[in-house]
Design a protein around this motif. Structure first.
Motif, short mmCIF file in Angstrom:
data_model
loop_
_atom_site.label_atom_id
_atom_site.label_comp_id
_atom_site.label_asym_id
_atom_site.label_seq_id
_atom_site.Cartn_x
_atom_site.Cartn_y
_atom_site.Cartn_z
N GLY A 153 65.73 59.46 35.20
CA GLY A 153 65.31 60.26 34.05
C GLY A 153 64.89 59.49 32.83
O GLY A 153 64.21 60.04 31.96
N VAL A 154 65.26 58.21 32.72
CA VAL A 154 64.85 57.44 31.54
C VAL A 154 63.38 57.02 31.62
O VAL A 154 62.78 56.66 30.62
CB VAL A 154 65.73 56.18 31.35
CG1 VAL A 154 67.16 56.57 31.06
CG2 VAL A 154 65.66 55.27 32.56
N VAL A 155 62.79 57.06 32.81
CA VAL A 155 61.37 56.72 32.96
C VAL A 155 60.55 57.88 32.39
O VAL A 155 60.66 59.01 32.86
CB VAL A 155 61.02 56.51 34.45
CG1 VAL A 155 59.55 56.15 34.60
CG2 VAL A 155 61.92 55.42 35.05
N PRO A 156 59.74 57.63 31.36
CA PRO A 156 59.08 58.73 30.63
C PRO A 156 58.29 59.69 31.51
O PRO A 156 58.39 60.91 31.34
CB PRO A 156 58.16 57.99 29.65
CG PRO A 156 58.84 56.67 29.42
CD PRO A 156 59.46 56.33 30.74
N TRP A 157 57.49 59.17 32.48
CA TRP A 157 56.68 60.08 33.28
C TRP A 157 57.54 60.90 34.25
O TRP A 157 57.23 62.04 34.53
CB TRP A 157 55.57 59.33 34.02
CG TRP A 157 56.00 58.09 34.73
CD1 TRP A 157 56.44 57.98 36.02
CD2 TRP A 157 56.03 56.76 34.19
NE1 TRP A 157 56.74 56.69 36.33
CE2 TRP A 157 56.49 55.90 35.22
CE3 TRP A 157 55.71 56.20 32.94
CZ2 TRP A 157 56.64 54.53 35.04
CZ3 TRP A 157 55.86 54.84 32.77
CH2 TRP A 157 56.32 54.01 33.80
N ASN A 158 58.64 60.31 34.73
CA ASN A 158 59.57 61.09 35.55
C ASN A 158 60.23 62.18 34.72
O ASN A 158 60.42 63.31 35.19
CB ASN A 158 60.65 60.19 36.14
CG ASN A 158 60.14 59.29 37.24
OD1 ASN A 158 59.05 59.51 37.76
ND2 ASN A 158 60.89 58.27 37.59
N ASN A 159 60.60 61.83 33.49
CA ASN A 159 61.27 62.78 32.61
C ASN A 159 60.36 63.95 32.29
O ASN A 159 60.77 65.11 32.33
CB ASN A 159 61.72 62.07 31.34
CG ASN A 159 62.63 62.93 30.48
OD1 ASN A 159 62.18 63.84 29.82
ND2 ASN A 159 63.91 62.62 30.51
N SER A 160 59.11 63.63 31.98
CA SER A 160 58.15 64.68 31.64
C SER A 160 57.93 65.63 32.82
O SER A 160 57.92 66.85 32.66
CB SER A 160 56.82 64.05 31.22
OG SER A 160 55.85 65.03 30.97
N LYS A 161 57.76 65.06 34.01
CA LYS A 161 57.56 65.88 35.21
C LYS A 161 58.82 66.70 35.51
O LYS A 161 58.74 67.89 35.86
CB LYS A 161 57.22 64.99 36.40
CG LYS A 161 56.98 65.75 37.70
CD LYS A 161 56.51 64.83 38.82
CE LYS A 161 57.63 63.92 39.29
NZ LYS A 161 57.24 63.14 40.50
N GLY A 162 60.00 66.07 35.37
CA GLY A 162 61.25 66.77 35.63
C GLY A 162 61.44 67.96 34.72
O GLY A 162 61.86 69.04 35.17
#
Length: 359
Positions: free
Chosen positions: A207-216
């Motif tokens: 979740g700390v990875v920005p693009w993963n967080n945005s998609k999540g």
């Protein structure tokens, strides 16, 4: 553990009276075990420290201290006083519904006005025998038995392809067996919802990875909205059927359903308790403390209240004890509400597998 502490333990004049060599050896072994069962990681650069606890003895001592609480006890479901990294990651996960300002029930404070009615609602829906899962159990067993026949005469690449396709089928079956009970009669959980689940964040590192967080965040909102529109009526809300509580019933089966069912197929002559405590689908639970604490003497140096994230590793404790509480919740009064249904379903699949194998 601190190397200086170990050196002091074995060489220092720290015992006020002489004890037998047997007693000294026992106490040394226990001290070493406790030290090796805890691990600190300084993550102050992201606003939180991490303490990992493993092994039955260390886990029980930490929990029995009474100082570890669900994250909802640190904050009233709005994340405002939690470390910033959790405030950033949680809205992209299956643990928190941002638009409803609510953690799912296992993270919620037991003193919250919503905890008791939500837990009661879930318990009512997960009463054994309250929902017919026999068709799902038979479908899962048929897939596993046919796969065993097919893969026995296939190439490695063909076998891997068959298993990958069946993994998705088994996930879907497990999700529907557990969570369809919340839907209006005759309605199924759509494949699109299963796809959305796979796009939410699985943990802090992801979740700390920005693009993963945005998609999540995007797909978590879609998931919760679907459950809200489909299931949770205004009346239901009054008795505690909160969106994240109902929605979360589908998340764990989607994550580990295929793994559990495959393990059942591999070990059809063993009890479900043995299978699940050997597998432990949910590997750890998260807790924090409101105050600085050494967790009942477990630690040589206290952790910081409201800053240290405590990760309780369940795998070793389950292996040591064969106790299902390390599969469905180690804290008193905090067992997974779906435990009776998960056991009912997996045992039904096991029964179908045994019947199929004997034909």
């Amino acid at each position: 553990g601190d190397p200086a502490l170990l050196l002091w333990y074995f060489t220092g004049p720290h015992k006020p009276r002489r004890r037998s060599s047997t007693t000294r050896r026992r106490r040394r072994r226990r001290k070493i075990t406790i030290i090796m069962s805890t691990k600190r990681t300084n993550l102050s650069f992201i606003g939180v420290d991490l303490l990992t606890i493993e092994g039955h003895e260390a886990v029980r001592q930490a929990l029995d201290s009474g100082d570890l609480v669900p994250l909802g006890d640190i904050d009233d479901d709005r994340l405002g006083t939690l470390p910033w990294i959790l405030r950033y990651v949680f809205p992209a996960t299956r643990f928190y519904a941002a638009e409803y300002l609510s953690m799912f029930v296992a993270f919620r404070s037991s003193s919250s006005d919503t905890y008791a009615p939500a837990r009661s609602y879930l318990d009512e829906h997960f009463v054994p025998g309250s929902y017919d899962m026999s068709s799902y159990a038979k479908e899962a067993a048929d897939i596993l038995l046919k796969e065993q026949e097919a893969t026995g005469c296939c190439s490695k690449s063909k076998t891997e392809k068959i298993m990958a396709e069946n993994d998705e089928k088994l996930r879907a079956i497990f999700v529907r067996a557990i969570a369809t009970r919340f839907l209006p009669p005759g309605q199924e959980i759509p494949d699109s919802l299963l796809e959305h689940m796979s796009k939410t964040v699985g943990g802090i590192a992801d979740g700390v990875v920005p693009w993963n967080n945005s998609k999540g965040r995007k797909y978590a909102q879609k998931l919760y909205k679907w459950w809200d529109d489909t299931v949770v009526s205004k009346e239901d809300r009054l008795v505690g059927a909160h969106v994240p509580d109902v929605a979360h019933s589908a998340f764990p089966p989607h994550l580990f359903g295929h793994t559990v069912l495959r393990e059942v197929a591999k070990r059809p002559n063993e009890s479900m308790t043995t299978i699940l405590t050997g597998l432990v689908p949910t590997k750890e639970v998260l807790r924090m403390s409101k105050k600085d604490t050494d967790l009942g003497g477990l630690l040589d140096k206290p952790i910081k209240g409201k800053q240290t994230l405590v990760m309780i590793d369940l795998v070793k404790a389950a292996a040591e004890t064969g106790d299902l509480r390390y599969v469905f919740g180690p804290s008193k009064g905090r067992r997974c509400a779906a435990e009776p249904t998960i056991l009912e379903f997996t045992n039904a699949v096991l029964k179908e597998l045994r019947a199929g194998a004997s034909d």
